[in-house]
Design an enzyme around this catalytic site. Structure first.
Site, PDB file in Angstrom:
ATOM      1  N   ARG A  90      54.566  70.375  30.932  1.00 47.73           N
ATOM      2  CA  ARG A  90      54.485  71.121  32.333  1.00 47.73           C
ATOM      3  C   ARG A  90      55.701  71.664  32.301  1.00 47.73           C
ATOM      4  O   ARG A  90      55.689  72.343  33.203  1.00 47.73           O
ATOM      5  CB  ARG A  90      53.472  70.446  33.114  1.00 47.73           C
ATOM      6  N   GLU A  99      35.013  59.984  33.930  1.00 43.53           N
ATOM      7  CA  GLU A  99      35.343  61.963  33.842  1.00 43.53           C
ATOM      8  C   GLU A  99      34.991  61.929  32.627  1.00 43.53           C
ATOM      9  O   GLU A  99      35.859  61.908  32.097  1.00 43.53           O
ATOM     10  CB  GLU A  99      36.682  61.750  33.968  1.00 43.53           C
ATOM     11  N   LYS A 109      33.344  62.078  37.964  1.00 43.99           N
ATOM     12  CA  LYS A 109      34.295  63.056  38.020  1.00 43.99           C
ATOM     13  C   LYS A 109      34.174  64.026  37.032  1.00 43.99           C
ATOM     14  O   LYS A 109      34.800  63.639  35.650  1.00 43.99           O
ATOM     15  CB  LYS A 109      35.438  62.708  37.957  1.00 43.99           C
ATOM     16  N   SER A 162      39.370  70.091  37.726  1.00 39.94           N
ATOM     17  CA  SER A 162      39.892  70.801  37.588  1.00 39.94           C
ATOM     18  C   SER A 162      40.053  72.126  35.913  1.00 39.94           C
ATOM     19  O   SER A 162      39.088  73.815  35.626  1.00 39.94           O
ATOM     20  CB  SER A 162      40.743  71.951  38.086  1.00 39.94           C
ATOM     21  N   GLY A 163      40.373  71.392  35.022  1.00 42.60           N
ATOM     22  CA  GLY A 163      40.311  71.670  33.625  1.00 42.60           C
ATOM     23  C   GLY A 163      40.775  73.033  33.356  1.00 42.60           C
ATOM     24  O   GLY A 163      40.382  73.740  32.221  1.00 42.60           O
ATOM     25  N   GLY A 164      41.848  73.390  34.390  1.00 44.54           N
ATOM     26  CA  GLY A 164      42.627  74.595  33.928  1.00 44.54           C
ATOM     27  C   GLY A 164      42.215  75.904  35.096  1.00 44.54           C
ATOM     28  O   GLY A 164      42.936  76.534  34.718  1.00 44.54           O
ATOM     29  N   ARG A 201      45.830  70.443  38.028  1.00 42.99           N
ATOM     30  CA  ARG A 201      46.224  71.542  38.550  1.00 42.99           C
ATOM     31  C   ARG A 201      46.018  72.008  39.288  1.00 42.99           C
ATOM     32  O   ARG A 201      46.759  73.069  39.685  1.00 42.99           O
ATOM     33  CB  ARG A 201      45.639  72.647  36.413  1.00 42.99           C
TER      34      ARG A 201
END
Ligand code: 13P
Length: 335
Positions: A21, A165, A207, A249-251, A282
């Site tokens: 990132r 998760e 999660k 949130s996964g993107g 993210r």
């Protein structure tokens, strides 16, 4: 962890993921910049008003801020519970091409005891499930579900709350119904293994992913449709004794993640046995990271953007988020 309409903030990216990132924004991929970024986050003024806990990684929990305070003590002072990512990442699952299994169970109890001594109050482990026409295989779902259940029991044995998760990935062209089918299968498998392993459901946080169409699916559904699919999937699979569900949130963009969480809490208010919260990385960090871009003179503006996203999700927990909130000065500076 899910009280007072707050949620978790994940800042536990592995060194490799954090570096990727940073590289995309031209930020030097050094331990010092990773430390500076995480310090910016945990020292954000007022963060504890929206965030109940922060998930650190092994590197950060051992680092100190510029003022020589431990990250755990800074979080404690802000009224934010310190947590720690304890899985050792994923490898290819043998015999299952293209599928992953998460490593890190060997020696986990001793590592958890060390983290608890360092001040961690909860832990996180991520299992990854890819979706296409033939995947996931039963072998992949069962192996990851069992690892998550074993991890959860070990956490509870040393007094840490497990954040469990199981992530069904967004990559692919599958539709919303396929994501719902896979997410249901994964959650059913986890709770079956949790029962076998003796996980105390009252002392864990789930999660999961939201139920979403794949990124390449032509039919990108609206927030209300996604809210219905996600909460119905959870009502089918997650026992009422689980106190909280905190989405990854996964993107998704920050704005979409807030809008979808808001739609769920608005539409299903009073009809869910658990708290429906967030544990985003993210979707809270990204606008702030773009503003900071590694520059020390942009810390305050980045902190304002971070606090804004955290506050939007705090509102979404109450069904009080509105897209108009994105037009505040803090949001405008994040654009
Ligand atoms: P995202 O919210 O970016 O998916 O990250 C959550 C997380 O903790 C990944 O393990």
């Amino acid at each position: 962890m899910v009280a007072d309409d707050k949620g978790l903030l994940a800042i536990d990216e592995s060194i490799g993921t954090c570096n990727r990132r940073f590289a995309a924004l031209g930020i030097p991929e050094t331990a010092d910049r990773r430390r500076a970024w995480r310090e910016l986050i945990v020292t954000t003024p007022g963060l504890g008003q929206s965030i109940s806990g922060a998930i650190l990684c092994d590197e950060t929990i051992r680092q100190r801020t510029g003022g020589e305070a431990s990250f755990v003590s800074v979080l404690d002072d802000a009224g934010i519970l310190p947590g720690i990512k304890v899985d050792a990442g994923t490898i290819e699952l043998a015999g299952h091409p293209g599928e992953k299994i998460t490593e890190g169970l060997d020696g986990l109890q001793a590592r958890l005891a060390t983290y608890a001594e360092m001040g961690a109050r909860f832990a996180k482990w991520r299992g990854v499930i890819a979706v296409d026409a033939d995947r996931p295989s039963r072998g992949c779902v069962e192996a990851n579900a069992q690892a998550l259940a074993r991890y959860a029991t070990i956490c509870q044995q040393v007094g840490l709350v497990p954040v469990v998760e199981p992530e069904v990935l967004m990559e692919g062209s599958h539709d919303l119904a396929r994501c719902a089918e896979v997410t249901e299968a994964v959650l059913r498998a986890f709770f079956r293994h949790a029962d076998e392993q003796g996980v105390m459901l009252e002392a864990m946080i789930l999660k999961p992913n939201m139920v979403l169409p794949g990124l390449d699916c032509a039919n990108q559904e609206d927030a209300d449709t996604i809210a219905n699919a996600t909460v119905n999937c959870l009502l089918h699979t997650v026992p009422a004794s689980v106190p909280g569900i905190a989405f990854l949130s996964g993107g998704q963009t920050g704005e979409l993640a807030s809008a979808r969480l808001n739609a769920m809490n608005l539409r299903f208010r009073g009809r869910m046995p658990w708290q429906l919260a967030f544990s985003f990385a993210r979707a809270i960090q990204q606008p702030a990271l773009q503003i900071w871009a590694g520059q020390d003179d942009r810390v305050q503006a980045a902190q304002a953007a971070l606090a804004h996203r955290a506050m939007c999700n705090h509102a979404a927990r109450r069904g009080a988020y509105d897209a108009a909130m994105e037009l505040t000065p803090a949001a405008a500076s994040a654009r």
